[in-house]
Scaffold this active site. Structure first.
Site, PDB file in Angstrom:
ATOM      1  CE  LYS A  15      33.766  45.181  10.279  1.00  0.00           C
ATOM      2  NZ  LYS A  15      32.664  46.030  10.749  1.00  0.00           N
ATOM      3  N   GLY A  37      24.599  57.147   1.456  1.00  0.00           N
ATOM      4  CA  GLY A  37      25.234  57.409   2.743  1.00  0.00           C
ATOM      5  C   GLY A  37      26.684  56.931   2.732  1.00  0.00           C
ATOM      6  CB  ALA A  38      29.877  58.431   1.950  1.00  0.00           C
ATOM      7  CB  ILE A  52      26.936  50.801   7.075  1.00  0.00           C
ATOM      8  CG1 ILE A  52      26.772  50.451   8.555  1.00  0.00           C
ATOM      9  CG2 ILE A  52      26.361  49.701   6.177  1.00  0.00           C
ATOM     10  CD1 ILE A  52      25.350  50.130   8.983  1.00  0.00           C
ATOM     11  CG  ASP A 102      23.350  50.210  18.724  1.00  0.00           C
ATOM     12  OD1 ASP A 102      24.430  50.503  19.276  1.00  0.00           O
ATOM     13  OD2 ASP A 102      23.282  49.723  17.575  1.00  0.00           O
ATOM     14  CG  HIS A 155      62.854  48.903  14.591  1.00  0.00           C
ATOM     15  ND1 HIS A 155      62.240  49.825  13.773  1.00  0.00           N
ATOM     16  CD2 HIS A 155      63.844  48.312  13.857  1.00  0.00           C
ATOM     17  CE1 HIS A 155      62.837  49.802  12.592  1.00  0.00           C
ATOM     18  NE2 HIS A 155      63.811  48.896  12.615  1.00  0.00           N
TER      19      HIS A 155
HETATM   20  P1  FAD Z   1      21.873  44.771  19.215  1.00  0.00           P
HETATM   21  O1  FAD Z   1      23.127  44.142  18.815  1.00  0.00           O
HETATM   22  O2  FAD Z   1      21.015  45.370  18.150  1.00  0.00           O
HETATM   23  O3  FAD Z   1      21.045  43.676  20.010  1.00  0.00           O
HETATM   24  C1  FAD Z   1      19.764  43.907  20.464  1.00  0.00           C
HETATM   25  C2  FAD Z   1      19.091  42.581  20.679  1.00  0.00           C
HETATM   26  O4  FAD Z   1      17.882  42.775  21.383  1.00  0.00           O
HETATM   27  C3  FAD Z   1      18.726  41.873  19.374  1.00  0.00           C
HETATM   28  O5  FAD Z   1      19.225  40.571  19.400  1.00  0.00           O
HETATM   29  C4  FAD Z   1      17.200  41.900  19.354  1.00  0.00           C
HETATM   30  O6  FAD Z   1      16.636  40.770  18.730  1.00  0.00           O
HETATM   31  C5  FAD Z   1      16.905  41.907  20.846  1.00  0.00           C
HETATM   32  N1  FAD Z   1      15.608  42.459  21.178  1.00  0.00           N
HETATM   33  C6  FAD Z   1      15.077  43.655  20.820  1.00  0.00           C
HETATM   34  N2  FAD Z   1      13.864  43.822  21.383  1.00  0.00           N
HETATM   35  C7  FAD Z   1      13.626  42.696  22.090  1.00  0.00           C
HETATM   36  C8  FAD Z   1      12.533  42.258  22.888  1.00  0.00           C
HETATM   37  N3  FAD Z   1      11.464  43.020  23.078  1.00  0.00           N
HETATM   38  N4  FAD Z   1      12.615  41.051  23.461  1.00  0.00           N
HETATM   39  C9  FAD Z   1      13.700  40.237  23.283  1.00  0.00           C
HETATM   40  N5  FAD Z   1      14.757  40.597  22.553  1.00  0.00           N
HETATM   41  C10 FAD Z   1      14.716  41.814  21.969  1.00  0.00           C
HETATM   42  N6  FAD Z   1      29.880  48.129  15.845  1.00  0.00           N
HETATM   43  C11 FAD Z   1      31.181  48.035  16.189  1.00  0.00           C
HETATM   44  O7  FAD Z   1      31.548  48.382  17.316  1.00  0.00           O
HETATM   45  N7  FAD Z   1      32.101  47.532  15.312  1.00  0.00           N
HETATM   46  C12 FAD Z   1      31.767  47.135  14.065  1.00  0.00           C
HETATM   47  O8  FAD Z   1      32.626  46.698  13.302  1.00  0.00           O
HETATM   48  C13 FAD Z   1      30.413  47.242  13.675  1.00  0.00           C
HETATM   49  N8  FAD Z   1      30.026  46.835  12.455  1.00  0.00           N
HETATM   50  C14 FAD Z   1      28.702  46.911  12.109  1.00  0.00           C
HETATM   51  C15 FAD Z   1      28.336  46.515  10.830  1.00  0.00           C
HETATM   52  C16 FAD Z   1      27.011  46.579  10.431  1.00  0.00           C
HETATM   53  C17 FAD Z   1      26.632  46.142   9.038  1.00  0.00           C
HETATM   54  C18 FAD Z   1      26.028  47.032  11.364  1.00  0.00           C
HETATM   55  C19 FAD Z   1      24.584  47.080  10.967  1.00  0.00           C
HETATM   56  C20 FAD Z   1      26.388  47.437  12.640  1.00  0.00           C
HETATM   57  C21 FAD Z   1      27.727  47.386  13.026  1.00  0.00           C
HETATM   58  N9  FAD Z   1      28.155  47.818  14.282  1.00  0.00           N
HETATM   59  C22 FAD Z   1      29.480  47.747  14.616  1.00  0.00           C
HETATM   60  C23 FAD Z   1      27.202  48.339  15.278  1.00  0.00           C
HETATM   61  C24 FAD Z   1      26.871  47.244  16.307  1.00  0.00           C
HETATM   62  O9  FAD Z   1      26.319  46.131  15.635  1.00  0.00           O
HETATM   63  C25 FAD Z   1      25.904  47.779  17.339  1.00  0.00           C
HETATM   64  O10 FAD Z   1      26.403  48.972  17.910  1.00  0.00           O
HETATM   65  C26 FAD Z   1      25.695  46.761  18.446  1.00  0.00           C
HETATM   66  O11 FAD Z   1      25.184  45.556  17.923  1.00  0.00           O
HETATM   67  C27 FAD Z   1      24.744  47.302  19.512  1.00  0.00           C
HETATM   68  O12 FAD Z   1      24.569  46.335  20.493  1.00  0.00           O
HETATM   69  P2  FAD Z   1      23.222  46.248  21.354  1.00  0.00           P
HETATM   70  O13 FAD Z   1      23.402  45.100  22.267  1.00  0.00           O
HETATM   71  O14 FAD Z   1      22.891  47.571  21.898  1.00  0.00           O
HETATM   72  O15 FAD Z   1      22.075  45.941  20.278  1.00  0.00           O
HETATM   73  P1  NAD Z   2      26.424  56.727   9.659  1.00  0.00           P
HETATM   74  O1  NAD Z   2      25.786  57.726  10.542  1.00  0.00           O
HETATM   75  O2  NAD Z   2      27.826  56.300   9.915  1.00  0.00           O
HETATM   76  O3  NAD Z   2      26.408  57.260   8.156  1.00  0.00           O
HETATM   77  C1  NAD Z   2      25.243  57.618   7.510  1.00  0.00           C
HETATM   78  C2  NAD Z   2      25.583  58.618   6.422  1.00  0.00           C
HETATM   79  O4  NAD Z   2      24.445  58.794   5.613  1.00  0.00           O
HETATM   80  C3  NAD Z   2      25.954  59.985   6.974  1.00  0.00           C
HETATM   81  O5  NAD Z   2      27.187  60.391   6.426  1.00  0.00           O
HETATM   82  C4  NAD Z   2      24.794  60.865   6.536  1.00  0.00           C
HETATM   83  O6  NAD Z   2      25.195  62.194   6.248  1.00  0.00           O
HETATM   84  C5  NAD Z   2      24.327  60.150   5.292  1.00  0.00           C
HETATM   85  N1  NAD Z   2      22.937  60.427   4.935  1.00  0.00           N
HETATM   86  C6  NAD Z   2      21.865  60.544   5.773  1.00  0.00           C
HETATM   87  N2  NAD Z   2      20.732  60.765   5.053  1.00  0.00           N
HETATM   88  C7  NAD Z   2      21.099  60.776   3.747  1.00  0.00           C
HETATM   89  C8  NAD Z   2      20.391  60.946   2.533  1.00  0.00           C
HETATM   90  N3  NAD Z   2      19.072  61.151   2.521  1.00  0.00           N
HETATM   91  N4  NAD Z   2      21.074  60.891   1.364  1.00  0.00           N
HETATM   92  C9  NAD Z   2      22.422  60.672   1.367  1.00  0.00           C
HETATM   93  N5  NAD Z   2      23.138  60.514   2.511  1.00  0.00           N
HETATM   94  C10 NAD Z   2      22.492  60.556   3.673  1.00  0.00           C
HETATM   95  O7  NAD Z   2      25.421  55.484   9.630  1.00  0.00           O
HETATM   96  P2  NAD Z   2      25.571  54.030   9.020  1.00  0.00           P
HETATM   97  O8  NAD Z   2      26.736  53.951   8.098  1.00  0.00           O
HETATM   98  O9  NAD Z   2      24.235  53.657   8.537  1.00  0.00           O
HETATM   99  O10 NAD Z   2      25.903  53.173  10.288  1.00  0.00           O
HETATM  100  C11 NAD Z   2      24.996  53.158  11.407  1.00  0.00           C
HETATM  101  C12 NAD Z   2      25.737  52.978  12.691  1.00  0.00           C
HETATM  102  O11 NAD Z   2      26.226  51.659  12.797  1.00  0.00           O
HETATM  103  C13 NAD Z   2      26.944  53.898  12.796  1.00  0.00           C
HETATM  104  O12 NAD Z   2      26.597  55.044  13.501  1.00  0.00           O
HETATM  105  C14 NAD Z   2      27.956  53.113  13.530  1.00  0.00           C
HETATM  106  O13 NAD Z   2      27.967  53.524  14.864  1.00  0.00           O
HETATM  107  C15 NAD Z   2      27.480  51.669  13.449  1.00  0.00           C
HETATM  108  N6  NAD Z   2      28.463  50.909  12.662  1.00  0.00           N
HETATM  109  C16 NAD Z   2      29.739  50.827  13.132  1.00  0.00           C
HETATM  110  C17 NAD Z   2      30.691  50.156  12.394  1.00  0.00           C
HETATM  111  C18 NAD Z   2      32.086  50.079  12.908  1.00  0.00           C
HETATM  112  O14 NAD Z   2      32.296  50.374  14.067  1.00  0.00           O
HETATM  113  N7  NAD Z   2      33.056  49.702  12.096  1.00  0.00           N
HETATM  114  C19 NAD Z   2      30.360  49.562  11.192  1.00  0.00           C
HETATM  115  C20 NAD Z   2      29.057  49.686  10.741  1.00  0.00           C
HETATM  116  C21 NAD Z   2      28.118  50.355  11.497  1.00  0.00           C
END
Ligand code: FAD
Ligand code: NAD
Length: 479
Positions: A58, A188-189, A192, A319, A451
């Protein structure tokens, strides 16, 4: 045996750290184990979300958007800024500073709430025990009445495009580019791909997105998805649907990606490629062989509606369990589980979890879309309203997009709200609250909105459900 706790949480992402804070607030003696180590070798809290996910993405989306606004759109509203240039090194510095502040905030909250932060890798043993392996390899075993696993997820890798240092990267790698690649391939569209594709397209990359599915954003109402595809296409994102990646070749600092589409085999050369084809649960090494916690057929930790695993006293959230991979879903599950452990009644309304894609305009939705409702045989009525007819959107020089309300034809109960617009991620809270309170479309229609606000577009969409939109010339006939 070291200390005994009421609750040990494994993982300090938005699921785990929120669960730990809530449990401590409820008077439970709580520890949280985290293994994430930053570039300086320091254990940091916040997980994927704060370190390489929601927050840094973000920060880059905001800075790149401001850059494009200043370069391309300020003159339209009478602000002459001359030549605008971007300093990517400074943008990355800003992003890092935002991450540092956020992760520091969690450590402070742990201290303030009396959560014991344990550094290292946690493993669930049998009989309510957790083994923590420290950075130095030393092991310590703790006992807990309750264990919450919140280990998160990691990116899916696909054989045709193995990650290759600096050339084929995952989402974390794409947050670290020090310059905009000239030709950027995005596999992947999904969420992310659209967010990080937007960032680098704004900074100057030619972005091609290869999406295997024939439909674009199938979870979003298709009227909103089509509008989004059109708007993002105009910004320069070349989104190729039905493009299945079959292989890649790295040569001379370039990546040739091979894919098949309706016209047969194709290939395209890129300077960098981002693989963002989904994420998978991370459970590696977290369960001892005799821990007894079961996984489901897709590798997620198996839980019931209240996040109980197959072992009494062991819960899993976020997750690493079924459901949407969203930070706020993980946090809500954390609160629910802490409440249950403390003896309260708690549940989550999984029907009312909002999703946002932070492109410009943003895409946001909650609940069903028209296509899903029809597929389930539910009779619906819908109301839509374009932001081009909203005074505030025009004044904001952001007239793109539309809002749509989907309601049950018989009861008028709101089943879904889908929006593409500036600040759609803020506007969607209205849909969430409406659904949480079981509102009808008429309830929103009878509500007074300030408004001029872009929120009035939701009001008008709700009015349009019964054909009563005020600011729409070709509205449905009044009944
Ligand atoms: P995580 O955030 O993955 O945290 C898990 C933690 O557990 C990690 O810190 C890891 O190190 C720790 N861990 C794992 N195994 C162990 C172990 N054995 N011992 C100790 N620690 C351990 N979601 C949104 O809602 N809005 C967004 O805008 C958004 N943007 C995203 C952008 C990107 C690029 C990505 C990759 C993801 C995004 N997400 C977004 C998804 C979001 O990040 C995840 O859904 C969220 O972080 C999940 O939270 P969690 O606590 O389940 O896991
Ligand atoms: P996604 O599931 O949103 O999109 C993955 C896309 O890749 C899908 O459209 C799928 O059809 C496509 N795909 C899969 N295999 C493929 C292939 N072999 N060739 C071409 N396309 C292919 O997954 P993501 O974008 O990787 O994000 C992962 C997760 O992280 C999301 O499910 C989302 O929940 C979380 N996330 C959330 C936010 C947010 O809330 N703003 C931002 C980033 C990530």
């Amino acid at each position: 045996m070291a200390d005994k706790f009421d609750v040990i949480v494994i993982g300090a992402g938005p699921g785990g750290y929120v669960a730990a804070i809530r449990a401590a607030q409820l008077g439970l003696k709580t520890a949280c184990v985290e293994k994430w180590v930053n570039k300086e070798g320091k254990t940091v809290h916040g997980g994927t979300c704060l370190n390489v996910g929601c927050i840094p993405s973000k920060a880059l989306l905001e800075t790149s958007h401001k850059f494009v606004e200043a370069r391309d759109h300020y003159a339209e509203i009478g602000i002459e800024v001359g030549d605008v240039s971007a300093n990517i090194a400074k943008m990355l510095e800003f992003k890092e500073s935002v991450v540092t502040k956020n992760v520091g905030g969690i450590s402070a909250l742990f201290k303030a709430n009396g959560v014991t932060a344990l550094e290292g890798t946690g493993k669930v043993l049998s009989n309510s025990k957790v083994e923590v392996t420290g950075k130095d390899g030393g092991k310590q075993t703790y006992e807990a009445d309750n264990i919450i696993i919140a280990s998160g997820s990691v990116p899916v890798e696909i054989p045709p495009t193995p990650l290759t240092e600096g050339l084929i990267v995952d989402s974390a790698g794409a947050l670290e580019f020090t310059e905009a690649p000239k030709r950027l391939g995005v596999i992947g569209a999904g969420v992310i791909g659209l967010e990080l594709g937007s960032v680098w397209s704004r900074m100057g990359s030619e972005v091609t997105m290869l999406e295997a599915m024939d439909s674009f954003l199938p979870m979003v109402d298709q009227a909103i998805a089509k509008e989004t595809q059109k708007l993002l296409g105009k910004q320069g994102l070349d989104i190729k649907l039905g493009a299945r990646v079959t292989g890649s070749e790295v040569k001379d600092d370039e990546v040739v990606v091979k894919y098949t589409d309706s016209e047969g085999e194709q290939q395209q050369t890129f300077d960098k490629v981002i693989v963002c084809v989904g994420r998978r649960p991370y459970t590696q090494g977290i369960l001892d062989d005799d821990a007894g916690v079961k996984l489901d057929e897709r590798g997620f930790i198996f839980v019931d509606d209240q996040c109980r695993t197959s072992v009494p006293g062991v819960y899993a959230i976020g997750d690493c369990v079924r459901g949407q991979m969203l930070a706020h879903k993980a946090s809500e599950e954390g609160v629910m589980v802490a409440d249950i452990i403390a003896g309260h009644k708690a549940e989550i309304n999984y029907e009312a979890i909002p999703c946002v894609i932070y492109t410009a305009p943003e895409v946001a939705w909650v609940g069903m879309n028209e296509q899903q409702a029809k597929a389930e045989g539910i009779e619906i009525k819908t109301g839509s309203f374009p932001f081009s007819a909203n005074g505030r959107a025009l004044a904001n020089n952001a007239p793109e997009g539309m809002a749509k309300v989907i309601a049950d034809a018989e009861t008028d109960r709101i089943l879904g709200v889908h929006i593409v617009s500036q600040h759609a991620g803020e506007l969607i809270a209205q849909g969430v609250i409406a659904m949480e309170f079981g509102s009808s479309a008429e309830d929103l229609a009878l509500t007074c909105y300030a408004h001029p606000t872009t929120a009035e577009a939701i009001h008008e969409a709700a009015l349009a459900v019964s054909g009563h939109a005020i600011h729409m010339a070709n509205r449905k006939k009044r009944k």
